[in-house]
Design an enzyme around this catalytic site. Structure first.
Site, mmCIF file in Angstrom:
data_model
loop_
_atom_site.group_PDB
_atom_site.id
_atom_site.type_symbol
_atom_site.label_atom_id
_atom_site.label_comp_id
_atom_site.label_asym_id
_atom_site.label_seq_id
_atom_site.Cartn_x
_atom_site.Cartn_y
_atom_site.Cartn_z
ATOM 1 N N GLU A 1 0.695 -1.295 -0.088
ATOM 2 C CA GLU A 1 -0.161 -0.069 -0.030
ATOM 3 C C GLU A 1 0.659 1.445 0.141
ATOM 4 O O GLU A 1 0.533 2.299 0.869
ATOM 5 C CB GLU A 1 -0.945 0.040 1.003
ATOM 6 C CG GLU A 1 -1.792 -1.399 1.139
ATOM 7 C CD GLU A 1 -2.677 -1.244 2.411
ATOM 8 O OE1 GLU A 1 -2.697 -0.581 3.304
ATOM 9 O OE2 GLU A 1 -3.430 -2.405 2.257
ATOM 10 N N GLU B 1 -6.432 -10.510 -1.211
ATOM 11 C CA GLU B 1 -7.093 -10.218 0.125
ATOM 12 C C GLU B 1 -8.438 -10.280 -0.322
ATOM 13 O O GLU B 1 -9.395 -9.308 0.162
ATOM 14 C CB GLU B 1 -6.682 -9.033 0.509
ATOM 15 C CG GLU B 1 -5.388 -8.957 1.007
ATOM 16 C CD GLU B 1 -4.742 -7.639 1.730
ATOM 17 O OE1 GLU B 1 -5.573 -6.981 2.205
ATOM 18 O OE2 GLU B 1 -3.533 -7.510 2.028
HETATM 19 O O1 9MR Z 1 -7.910 -7.804 8.413
HETATM 20 C C1 9MR Z 1 -6.892 -7.308 9.056
HETATM 21 C C2 9MR Z 1 -7.276 -6.633 10.356
HETATM 22 O O2 9MR Z 1 -7.697 -7.933 11.182
HETATM 23 C C3 9MR Z 1 -6.289 -5.686 11.232
HETATM 24 O O3 9MR Z 1 -6.825 -5.149 12.273
HETATM 25 C C4 9MR Z 1 -5.789 -4.676 10.249
HETATM 26 C C5 9MR Z 1 -4.766 -3.869 10.595
HETATM 27 O O4 9MR Z 1 -3.622 -4.830 10.925
HETATM 28 O O5 9MR Z 1 -5.129 -5.072 8.948
HETATM 29 C C6 9MR Z 1 -6.223 -5.889 8.263
HETATM 30 O O6 9MR Z 1 -5.838 -6.402 6.902
HETATM 31 C C7 9MR Z 1 -5.304 -5.369 5.942
HETATM 32 C C8 9MR Z 1 -4.194 -5.751 5.264
HETATM 33 O O7 9MR Z 1 -3.092 -6.258 6.280
HETATM 34 C C9 9MR Z 1 -3.641 -4.855 4.183
HETATM 35 N N1 9MR Z 1 -4.803 -4.543 3.343
HETATM 36 C C10 9MR Z 1 -6.094 -4.303 3.880
HETATM 37 C C11 9MR Z 1 -6.451 -5.293 4.934
HETATM 38 C C12 9MR Z 1 -8.019 -4.876 5.480
HETATM 39 O O8 9MR Z 1 -7.619 -3.601 6.122
#
Ligand code: 9MR
Length: 371
Positions: free
Chosen positions: A161, A274
């Site tokens: 990102e 994802e």
């Molecule tokens: O699904 C993840 C959630 O449980 C966490 O709280 C969050 C912060 O670490 O991240 C979410 O996963 C993200 C991923 O790492 C990167 N792309 C977006 C995902 C959804 O927010």
């Protein structure tokens, strides 16, 4: 042990296996068989899945997936919370679970603006680090984490990102400190991250990963620019991850096809990393963690037949595009295992809160049958 006890333990084991198989869908095909000639198919377990505290979710993963990505436990904040402290146990459990089930393991993620502790960017006095000091810290983190799982985690989301919606690089501490405001140095933190990941495990695949590449052409073009830049410097990059956090009305077929074909044209593999489809009609579209959490994730319509039908239709459409481009798409990973533990709330995955396959599951299987 007495005979009676042995019999009791054995019956309990049979019962538990039965329950787990039942929740994974006993009479439904395994997704990894359905898609075996097309692409890898996976999910993103959290800690309770890989440590055995959520056996029903583990049973889904074991039956259906041949690749997994840890939802959270390899993020900097989790695995390297303090300068001299690494927290290996959860990630070790993830790797052990994946190896036991012969899955392709993906590491998520090494360099990200989010979920990175503040100390990473500061010196002991709390002042911003210099460029050299931050580079040294990044190198140490990447070398340590990738090195620990060398030969076992087979692919890494090296940078996550880094782009704005308009395709320019996001104003993060990585860019500010290592880029020093200079146009010439703007890709430096990305270059270094990929170089050091490659040094730490020369056989691992290395990916750039981002959201909304399928809804914003400008952002997708920004990802292509990153790939081309690395290629022009002879730095290894194997793939781009299109996260694909979608909704009932997006992405469009055209947007998804544009992202897949234009990224693949640079010569790298394309992966859906994802995948989920939010059922909430309103709210922010994207995957910026802070914004989604603030928006709230409740969805009173999630379980209705109408919503489930729309969800199934959107999944069918997305999979028909992915199958059409299966030459370029090497992996499809869902972001979670089942609705009950999804980050986004509502009803975004193929398995419901009771671990049962939904209409969307059958729509996806059917899409494969239509190829
Ligand atoms: O699904 C993840 C959630 O449980 C966490 O709280 C969050 C912060 O670490 O991240 C979410 O996963 C993200 C991923 O790492 C990167 N792309 C977006 C995902 C959804 O927010």
């Amino acid at each position: 042990m007495s005979m009676k006890r042995i019999v009791t333990v054995a019956s309990l084991a049979v019962l538990l296996i039965g329950v787990a198989q039942c929740t994974a869908g006993p009479n439904v095909p395994a997704l990894k068989d359905v898609f075996k000639d097309h692409f890898l198919i996976g999910g993103a377990p959290n800690r309770s899945v890989v440590t055995g505290r959520d056996p029903n979710a583990a049973a889904i993963a074991e039956k259906h997936f041949n690749t997994i990505t840890p939802e959270n436990d390899l993020k900097w904040q989790r695995i390297h919370p303090l300068p001299d402290r690494y927290n290996w146990e959860p990630a070790d459990s993830f790797v052990a679970f994946g190896e036991k089930n012969e899955m392709f393991l993906v590491g998520h993620t090494l360099v990200w603006h989010s979920q990175t502790p503040r100390w990473v960017f500061q010196d002991e006095a709390g002042d911003p680090l210099t460029r050299d000091a931050l580079l040294a810290r990044m190198k140490d983190h990447i070398t340590t984490v990738v090195g620990r799982y060398k030969g076992r985690i087979k692919g890494w989301d090296v940078v996550n990102e880094a782009l704005n919606e308009n395709g320019t690089l996001r104003d993060s501490p990585w860019l500010r400190i290592i880029g020093e405001g200079s146009e010439d140095k703007r890709y430096d933190f990305i270059e270094h991250a990929f170089r050091w990941a490659h040094e730490a495990d020369p056989d691992a695949e290395l990916y750039y990963n981002d959201y909304n590449l399928e809804t914003s052409r400008a952002k997708c073009d920004g990802a292509m620019a990153i790939v081309k830049h690395l290629q022009s410097k002879g730095i290894r990059i194997d793939g781009v991850g299109i996260q694909l956090h979608g909704g009932l009305t997006y992405p469009s077929v055209e947007g998804l096809e544009y992202a897949i074909t234009s990224l693949a044209a640079t010569g790298v593999k394309v992966m859906i990393t994802e995948l989920d489809i939010r059922t909430q009609a309103r709210g922010y579209r994207g995957a910026d963690v802070g914004r989604v959490n603030r928006a709230g994730t409740d969805d009173p319509t999630a379980a209705t037949a109408e919503t489930q039908k729309k969800l199934a239709e959107k999944y069918a459409e997305i999979f028909s595009v992915l199958l059409k481009h299966e030459k370029d798409v090497t992996r499809v990973t869902f972001w979670g295992i089942y609705d009950g533990r999804s980050w986004i709330g509502g009803s975004p995955l193929l398995f419901d809160r009771d671990y049962q396959p939904k209409e969307a599951f059958f729509a996806v299987v059917k899409a494969a049958g239509q190829r």
